[in-house]
Scaffold this motif. Structure first.
Motif, PDB file in Angstrom:
ATOM      1  N   ASN A  46       9.609  -7.247   1.706  1.00  0.00           N
ATOM      2  CA  ASN A  46       9.660  -6.896   3.125  1.00  0.00           C
ATOM      3  C   ASN A  46       9.519  -5.393   3.293  1.00  0.00           C
ATOM      4  OD1 ASN A  46      10.170  -9.564   4.172  1.00  0.00           O
ATOM      5  ND2 ASN A  46      12.234  -9.388   3.315  1.00  0.00           N
ATOM      6  N   PRO A  47       9.009  -4.943   4.441  1.00  0.00           N
ATOM      7  CA  PRO A  47       8.906  -3.508   4.683  1.00  0.00           C
ATOM      8  C   PRO A  47      10.275  -2.836   4.510  1.00  0.00           C
ATOM      9  CG  PRO A  47       7.707  -4.719   6.362  1.00  0.00           C
ATOM     10  CD  PRO A  47       8.472  -5.730   5.568  1.00  0.00           C
ATOM     11  N   GLY A  48      10.278  -1.606   3.875  1.00  0.00           N
ATOM     12  CA  GLY A  48      11.521  -0.888   3.642  1.00  0.00           C
ATOM     13  C   GLY A  48      12.129  -1.162   2.294  1.00  0.00           C
ATOM     14  N   ALA A  49      11.520  -2.044   1.506  1.00  0.00           N
ATOM     15  CA  ALA A  49      12.060  -2.371   0.189  1.00  0.00           C
ATOM     16  C   ALA A  49      11.765  -1.243  -0.804  1.00  0.00           C
ATOM     17  CB  ALA A  49      11.469  -3.677  -0.314  1.00  0.00           C
ATOM     18  N   ASP A  50      12.625  -1.095  -1.821  1.00  0.00           N
ATOM     19  CA  ASP A  50      12.412  -0.134  -2.900  1.00  0.00           C
ATOM     20  C   ASP A  50      11.485  -0.739  -3.946  1.00  0.00           C
ATOM     21  OD1 ASP A  50      13.974   1.901  -1.857  1.00  0.00           O
ATOM     22  OD2 ASP A  50      15.820   1.115  -2.756  1.00  0.00           O
TER      23      ASP A  50
ATOM     24  N   VAL B 258       1.553  -2.099  -3.985  1.00  0.00           N
ATOM     25  CA  VAL B 258       2.330  -0.878  -3.772  1.00  0.00           C
ATOM     26  C   VAL B 258       2.426  -0.184  -5.129  1.00  0.00           C
ATOM     27  CG1 VAL B 258       4.551   0.111  -3.118  1.00  0.00           C
ATOM     28  CG2 VAL B 258       3.618  -1.830  -1.831  1.00  0.00           C
ATOM     29  N   VAL B 259       1.819   1.022  -5.225  1.00  0.00           N
ATOM     30  CA  VAL B 259       1.773   1.756  -6.486  1.00  0.00           C
ATOM     31  C   VAL B 259       2.702   2.966  -6.367  1.00  0.00           C
ATOM     32  CG1 VAL B 259       0.333   3.020  -8.117  1.00  0.00           C
ATOM     33  CG2 VAL B 259      -0.580   0.996  -6.946  1.00  0.00           C
ATOM     34  N   VAL B 260       3.706   3.022  -7.224  1.00  0.00           N
ATOM     35  CA  VAL B 260       4.652   4.142  -7.266  1.00  0.00           C
ATOM     36  C   VAL B 260       4.357   4.943  -8.534  1.00  0.00           C
ATOM     37  CG1 VAL B 260       7.076   4.821  -7.353  1.00  0.00           C
ATOM     38  CG2 VAL B 260       6.379   2.832  -5.980  1.00  0.00           C
ATOM     39  N   LYS B 261       4.094   6.243  -8.342  1.00  0.00           N
ATOM     40  CA  LYS B 261       3.709   7.093  -9.474  1.00  0.00           C
ATOM     41  C   LYS B 261       4.861   8.016  -9.856  1.00  0.00           C
ATOM     42  CE  LYS B 261      -1.273   7.129  -8.616  1.00  0.00           C
ATOM     43  NZ  LYS B 261      -2.465   7.987  -8.399  1.00  0.00           N
ATOM     44  N   ASP B 262       5.019   8.196 -11.214  1.00  0.00           N
ATOM     45  CA  ASP B 262       5.974   9.150 -11.780  1.00  0.00           C
ATOM     46  C   ASP B 262       5.180  10.385 -12.175  1.00  0.00           C
ATOM     47  OD1 ASP B 262       7.901  10.523 -13.143  1.00  0.00           O
ATOM     48  OD2 ASP B 262       7.899   9.190 -14.896  1.00  0.00           O
ATOM     49  N   GLN B 263       5.552  11.583 -11.670  1.00  0.00           N
ATOM     50  CA  GLN B 263       4.791  12.801 -11.930  1.00  0.00           C
ATOM     51  C   GLN B 263       5.294  13.590 -13.146  1.00  0.00           C
ATOM     52  OE1 GLN B 263       5.364  14.297  -7.879  1.00  0.00           O
ATOM     53  NE2 GLN B 263       3.138  14.074  -7.539  1.00  0.00           N
ATOM     54  N   VAL B 264       6.328  13.099 -13.817  1.00  0.00           N
ATOM     55  CA  VAL B 264       6.889  13.774 -14.986  1.00  0.00           C
ATOM     56  C   VAL B 264       6.370  13.104 -16.253  1.00  0.00           C
ATOM     57  CG1 VAL B 264       9.002  14.430 -16.199  1.00  0.00           C
ATOM     58  CG2 VAL B 264       8.950  14.412 -13.694  1.00  0.00           C
TER      59      VAL B 264
ATOM     60  N   ALA C 188       8.870   1.691   0.434  1.00  0.00           N
ATOM     61  CA  ALA C 188       7.556   1.474   1.056  1.00  0.00           C
ATOM     62  C   ALA C 188       7.719   0.754   2.389  1.00  0.00           C
ATOM     63  CB  ALA C 188       6.654   0.658   0.137  1.00  0.00           C
ATOM     64  N   THR C 189       6.955   1.164   3.363  1.00  0.00           N
ATOM     65  CA  THR C 189       6.931   0.499   4.675  1.00  0.00           C
ATOM     66  C   THR C 189       5.494   0.170   5.036  1.00  0.00           C
ATOM     67  OG1 THR C 189       6.803   2.612   5.844  1.00  0.00           O
ATOM     68  CG2 THR C 189       9.010   1.715   5.454  1.00  0.00           C
ATOM     69  N   TRP C 190       5.325  -0.875   5.826  1.00  0.00           N
ATOM     70  CA  TRP C 190       3.993  -1.284   6.292  1.00  0.00           C
ATOM     71  C   TRP C 190       4.140  -2.193   7.511  1.00  0.00           C
ATOM     72  CZ3 TRP C 190       6.244  -2.943   1.738  1.00  0.00           C
ATOM     73  CH2 TRP C 190       6.636  -4.283   1.698  1.00  0.00           C
ATOM     74  N   GLU C 191       3.035  -2.413   8.168  1.00  0.00           N
ATOM     75  CA  GLU C 191       3.004  -3.328   9.314  1.00  0.00           C
ATOM     76  C   GLU C 191       2.682  -4.718   8.780  1.00  0.00           C
ATOM     77  OE1 GLU C 191       3.576  -4.192  13.284  1.00  0.00           O
ATOM     78  OE2 GLU C 191       3.697  -2.207  12.350  1.00  0.00           O
ATOM     79  N   PRO C 192       3.614  -5.690   8.960  1.00  0.00           N
ATOM     80  CA  PRO C 192       3.356  -7.031   8.404  1.00  0.00           C
ATOM     81  C   PRO C 192       2.064  -7.627   8.959  1.00  0.00           C
ATOM     82  CG  PRO C 192       5.640  -6.818   9.091  1.00  0.00           C
ATOM     83  CD  PRO C 192       4.920  -5.612   9.624  1.00  0.00           C
ATOM     84  N   PRO C 193       1.375  -8.430   8.151  1.00  0.00           N
ATOM     85  CA  PRO C 193       0.147  -9.083   8.637  1.00  0.00           C
ATOM     86  C   PRO C 193       0.470 -10.149   9.682  1.00  0.00           C
ATOM     87  CG  PRO C 193       0.745  -9.943   6.491  1.00  0.00           C
ATOM     88  CD  PRO C 193       1.693  -8.804   6.770  1.00  0.00           C
ATOM     89  N   VAL C 194      -0.540 -10.473  10.479  1.00  0.00           N
ATOM     90  CA  VAL C 194      -0.414 -11.501  11.518  1.00  0.00           C
ATOM     91  C   VAL C 194      -1.327 -12.666  11.141  1.00  0.00           C
ATOM     92  CG1 VAL C 194      -0.725 -12.063  13.955  1.00  0.00           C
ATOM     93  CG2 VAL C 194       0.143  -9.806  13.283  1.00  0.00           C
TER      94      VAL C 194
END
Length: 559
Positions: free
Chosen positions: A348-352, A378-384, A327-333
């Motif tokens: 941190n952005p780029g983390a698994d 951050v929601v990671v979905k399994d499609q199986v 996942a990546t995102w723009e860190p908050p300010v």
């Protein structure tokens, strides 16, 4: 007026006396000559003389008229009388006066002597005299001087500290005058109360010939005391505004002093203060320049956390491999009006991220310890879908009695998933009772992404077909073979009734809930006797589910 001749030593001693002595009276009266109607001409010689000590302290005077007739210490301002020792008068025509501070004085004693109370003999004057036959002497002078009187021991300028009442009681040793007929007056006297500032004190000496002189000195009362704090201002604690400042108001402290006070603060009520603690000091200054201070603190607290400029929103991802996704995102300010902030984050952005929902938290802390948070998922979905294996097969069972249900057991299916924990639910559980008919049992497996898989099987419950195994031979002879009439499978039908009659139709045995063990016919009649050998007839009725079934036949009893 005439003065004695003095040696240099005596002149020095008299000078000391003039400088430091004779400060005990505020005014001199007139010389003390008797009035004309109270005195008389001298007659028969001088019998007594009264002297007065004008010195600043005690002196020892020795007087003799050939022999010592007086020798005692005389305190300042005191009078003493000496009397003639020769037939009521002084012996000879003179007396001698001695003192350590003055040279010997010779005084002619006869009716032709000069009696002038203004004349000094050392520091003594004659204040009265009497003759042996004439009584009090009349003065032989004009009782006054043509010279200006001299004021002796004029005080120097005096400076004293004021009391809390802004005044002071001031004392000094009053001066004296060198002429006994001179009167000494003053504008103020010792022991009076003086106000702040400088007051001139004037002594004036006036003799009987209206000759005058003055003595002047200043009494200065100085305010040396600092103003006193009588009411302080309590510390102030307020919260900062959005600009990290705060307006503070207060009531100034109060001071007291014996003169007017000027208050000078380093901050005024209504001033703006920064975050932190600031000392506010009031300085009180009186008219004499004495100062005192009162200090209190104004503490401005930063109670507002940092401001979040932009916090990321929910992020949805699909599994990309190994049940994870990057996942990546723009860190908050974060910003804060009071200074820099320290930002930390759980990810941190780029983390698994694993399958499921993971909360990402950013924490910002300002210098005062106030915290602000930015949180998103951050929601990671399994499609199986999950896999269900070893699903039970259909099961068929039968029952014989109402209410027509039976407990059924089975081994639960096996559930697995590649990406984490699976929750399993089922419509029924092993050991549950099932009614007559067909029931579908369903297992549902759901993984953390919401994918599901099902497993179903049937439970069939039937009414059992009646199948009684009826023996037709009973030999109750005690040999353990056919001693009891066993009806096979009757125990399956708890609701039953068995009746046995002989050939004439008489009931030999009857029972309900026949079970081949406790309720079983052993060839006995109702009285407990073994029945005779012969043929007997039975009637068996059983309830199988909703139906009632009857069986009839005969049995041979052989004894």
């Amino acid at each position: 007026m005439r003065w004695l001749h003095l040696t240099p030593l005596n002149a020095f001693i008299i000078g000391l006396w003039l400088l430091y002595g004779a400060h005990h009276s505020n005014a001199q009266t007139a010389c003390g000559c008797p009035s004309a109607d109270s005195c008389s001409p001298c007659s028969g010689g001088i019998s007594s003389i009264t002297f007065k000590n004008h010195g600043p302290s005690t002196y020892i005077w020795v007087i003799d008229d050939g022999v010592e007739i007086f020798g005692e210490p005389v305190v300042s301002g005191a009078t003493f009388t000496v009397e003639g020792q020769s037939n009521g008068k002084f012996d000879g025509n003179r007396i001698d006066l001695y003192s350590f501070a003055f040279s010997a004085q010779e005084l002619v004693i006869n009716c032709g002597m000069e009696f002038d109370p203004a004349i000094f003999y050392g520091n003594l004057t004659m204040v009265s005299a009497t003759s042996k036959n004439g009584g009090p002497l009349c003065c032989t002078s004009d009782d006054g001087s043509d010279d200006d009187p001299e004021i002796l021991g004029c005080p120097i300028n005096i400076q004293v500290a004021a009391t809390a009442a802004c005044n002071a009681v001031v004392t000094w040793t009053a001066p004296t005058v060198d002429q006994c007929d001179a009167i000494l007056t003053s504008t103020r006297v010792s022991g009076e109360t003086f106000l702040l500032g400088t007051t001139e004190v004037v002594y004036t000496a006036t003799n009987s010939n209206n000759k005058t002189s003055t003595c002047r000195f200043n009494v200065t009362v100085v305010d040396t005391g600092k103003p006193e704090v009588i009411k302080s201002t309590a510390p102030i604690v307020i919260n900062a505004d959005a600009q990290c400042k705060a307006i503070a108001t207060w009531t100034p402290p109060e001071f007291s002093d014996c003169s007017q006070i000027t208050l000078t603060p380093n901050y005024n009520p209504g001033s703006s203060f920064p975050v932190g603690s600031t000392n506010v000091t009031y300085t009180a200054r009186d008219l004499a320049g004495n100062t005192a201070t009162s200090t209190f603190t104004v503490t401005v607290k930063d109670v507002t956390g940092p401001t979040i400029v932009k916090c990321p929103e929910l992020i949805n991802l699909n599994v990309t491999g190994n049940c994870k996704a990057k996942a990546t995102w723009e860190p908050p300010v974060f910003t804060d009006a009071c200074g820099p902030v320290i930002v930390s984050s759980s990810h941190n952005p780029g983390a698994d991220f694993p399958v499921g929902s993971t909360e990402v938290t950013y924490t910002a802390v300002d210098g005062a310890g106030n915290e602000s948070f930015c949180k998103f998922d951050v929601v990671v979905k399994d499609q199986v879908a999950p896999v269900i294996s070893s699903c039970p097969e259909d099961t068929t069972l039968s029952v014989t009695a109402l209410p027509g249900s039976i407990a059924v057991d089975w081994r639960a299916p096996v559930v697995s998933d590649d990406c984490g924990i699976v929750s399993t639910t089922s419509s029924h559980n092993p050991g549950d009772s099932f009614p007559v008919g067909t029931t579908v049992v369903t297992y549902t497996a759901t993984d953390i992404s919401g994918n599901t898989a099902t497993c179903s099987f049937k439970i069939n419950i039937l009414w059992e077909v009646t199948n009684l195994e009826i023996s037709q031979l009973l030999t109750p002879d005690g040999n353990q073979a056919n001693d009891e009439w066993v009806i096979g499978n009757i125990e399956k039908y708890e609701n039953n009734k068995v009746v046995i009659v002989d050939r004439w139709g008489s009931v030999v045995y009857t029972a309900t809930r026949y079970d081949n063990t406790r309720n079983v016919w052993k060839g006995e009649n109702s009285r407990g006797n073994i029945v005779p050998t012969g043929t007997y007839f039975y009637s068996i009725s059983i309830h199988s589910g909703p139906s009632v079934i009857e069986k009839k036949g005969f049995i041979e009893v052989i004894r």
